[in-house]
Design a protein around this motif. Structure first.
Motif: not given
Length: 492
Positions: A230-236, A256-264
């Motif tokens: 989700c981090t990859v596809m949302s930011t792409k 979602h918590e992990c998504e935030i951490a990965q993106a940051e």
């Protein structure tokens, strides 16, 4: 001037815990990402409610004149049982049990997902990417996170280092959890666990010999972590920072918590301005569960083929029922609730059909512009559909009064009322117009109920001949009466 410039939309942001005025990253444009289904089984009714809430949000943004890029993914790899970092991939497990290819599982249930959403009158998203279609991008972001020191490799798997990340950023800010508390409440690591800490989560997992779905990577053959896709596809597709990320309340932690951490960790900044979470759907006051039998699939409601409901309900009635609750509220589905929603839906549709027969007056007794703004005020208050529906029934009352000659509507106001109702009911709420033979038969429901009441009275008066005649005549018409502890119901 675009309509969105005239309205002050406020959204409840799960990250801040309060309602905030909506200001998009790019004026006139909205980027929205919603976590889609893991396609290993038929779509759950509770998931339908979540997707329906964001379909309504999408529709309102379009109505306001925004250019919207709505991304809703398909999870077709990497989602392990119990949302954990160990165990079997849900799709691989289904494929093994049914002795078919994993991509057959994916195709079957993706098709089912689309068919159900089509019946519910969903708009398709702008982009519907898949996890397996973005393996290369997921490997690249893992490399970047490793280079920044927020991940480590162990035996062919790569894990996110939560403690290292928390020392530079803040892990737990969306869910309100503190890492120190999580560590204190976690049992000690066993010697077999290859993670440095229990809170660390997988970015890439080494594929065991039995694992069917696997891809080559710098760390060996494996598959991506569920959170990473989700981090990859949302930011792409939406950029390193975008407007809205939505999903069910159950995804807030850890997904979602992990998504935030990965993106940051990757980009050094928060990825999302507004986090939105839809609440759960219960059935007869209890959590839906396949194991207890307290569960319904959408098609079981549409067909009436279930032991829980007294009759079938159309997709439009179910959608109207769901729109009667705020998306952040727990909603309980029951036969009584659906019956009430059906009556409300029929009343609303009947009123819309009566609009053409309203006599025209020179002046109006109602302030239509004020009513219209009250409808917008409801939607601008964090998409408050129950308040909007209350306003719609205020208009229904006007229509009946005008038709009876007890209230006046000018030609302009009649035209304005008709266009406004069509916009709020059909374009924004996504309710479908009645289809001959389905919702239009709602009036039949009233007639059959009248005959059931007459039969009940005949039985109470011991006039069994009349009671049997009513039952047999209805049966000849294809209407079967069912007597039960809670009364008599019928099935077409």
């Amino acid at each position: 001037m675009a309509l969105y410039e005239e309205q002050n939309l406020r959204i409840y942001n799960s990250l801040s815990g309060k309602k905030e005025s909506f200001t998009p990253v790019h004026e006139g444009h909205v980027g929205m990402y919603v976590c889609g289904p893991t396609v290993y089984s038929k779509v759950h009714l509770g998931n339908c409610r979540t997707f329906m809430s964001f379909d309504m949000v999408y529709r309102y943004f379009l109505h306001l004149g925004y250019k919207v890029r709505y991304v809703r993914n398909i999870t077709d790899a990497g989602h392990l049982e119990d949302d954990a970092d160990e165990g079997e991939d849900k799709i691989s497990k289904k494929a093994r049990l049914e002795k078919i290819e994993p991509m057959e599982v994916v195709q079957r249930y993706t098709t089912d997902f689309h068919n159900i959403l089509r019946k519910f009158n969903f708009l398709p998203p702008s982009i519907e990417p898949t996890a397996t279609g973005h393996i290369v991008e997921q490997i690249e972001i893992i490399k970047a996170i490793l280079e920044k020191g927020y991940a480590y490799e162990k035996n062919g798997s790569v894990y996110f280092d939560v403690q290292k990340f928390d020392s530079d950023f803040e892990y737990g800010k969306l869910s309100g959890r503190r890492l120190e508390d999580m560590i204190a409440n976690t049992r000690e690591l066993t010697a077999q666990d290859e993670k440095n800490n229990p809170q660390d989560f997988a970015l890439w997992k080494r594929a065991e010999p039995r694992h069917i779905m696997r891809w080559p990577s710098p760390w060996g053959e494996g598959f991506p972590g569920w959170h990473l896709e989700c981090t990859v596809m949302s930011t792409k597709y939406l950029g390193e920072t975008f407007d809205i990320h939505g999903g069910g309340m159950d995804l807030k932690f850890p997904h979602h918590e992990c998504e935030i951490a990965q993106a940051e960790a990757r980009y050094g900044q928060s990825p999302v301005r507004y986090w939105m979470h839809a609440n759960m759907l219960t059935l007869n006051g209890r959590k839906m569960s396949k194991s207890t039998g307290n569960n319904l699939l959408p098609e079981e409601i549409f067909e009436g083929n279930n032991p829980i409901l007294s009759k079938a309900y159309s997709p439009s009635v179910v959608r109207f029922f769901m729109m009667q609750a705020h998306y952040t509220s727990i909603l309980d589905l029951s036969d009584d609730a659906l019956l009430a929603a059906e009556k409300g839906y029929i009343r609303l549709m009947d009123a819309l059909a009566l609009l053409d027969s309203i006599p025209i007056s020179e002046k109006s007794d109602v302030d239509l512009n004020a009513w219209k703004q009250r409808c917008y005020d409801a939607l601008n208050d964090d998409f408050n559909t129950p308040i909007l529906i209350a306003q719609l029934f205020e208009a229904v009352k006007w229509i009946h009064l005008a038709r009876e000659g007890r209230q006046n509507l000018s030609a302009d106001d009649k035209t304005n009322l008709e266009s406004s109702l069509n916009a709020f009911v059909f374009d924004i709420l996504g309710i479908q117009k009645p289809i001959a033979g389905t919702e239009a038969s709602g009036k039949v429901d009233g007639l059959v109920q009248l005959l059931i009441d007459m039969r009940n009275k005949a039985r109470a008066d011991k006039d069994y001949a009349t009671a049997d005649q009513i039952r047999d005549t209805l049966a000849e018409l294809g209407i079967q009466l069912k007597d039960g502890k809670e009364g008599t119901s019928y099935q077409l």
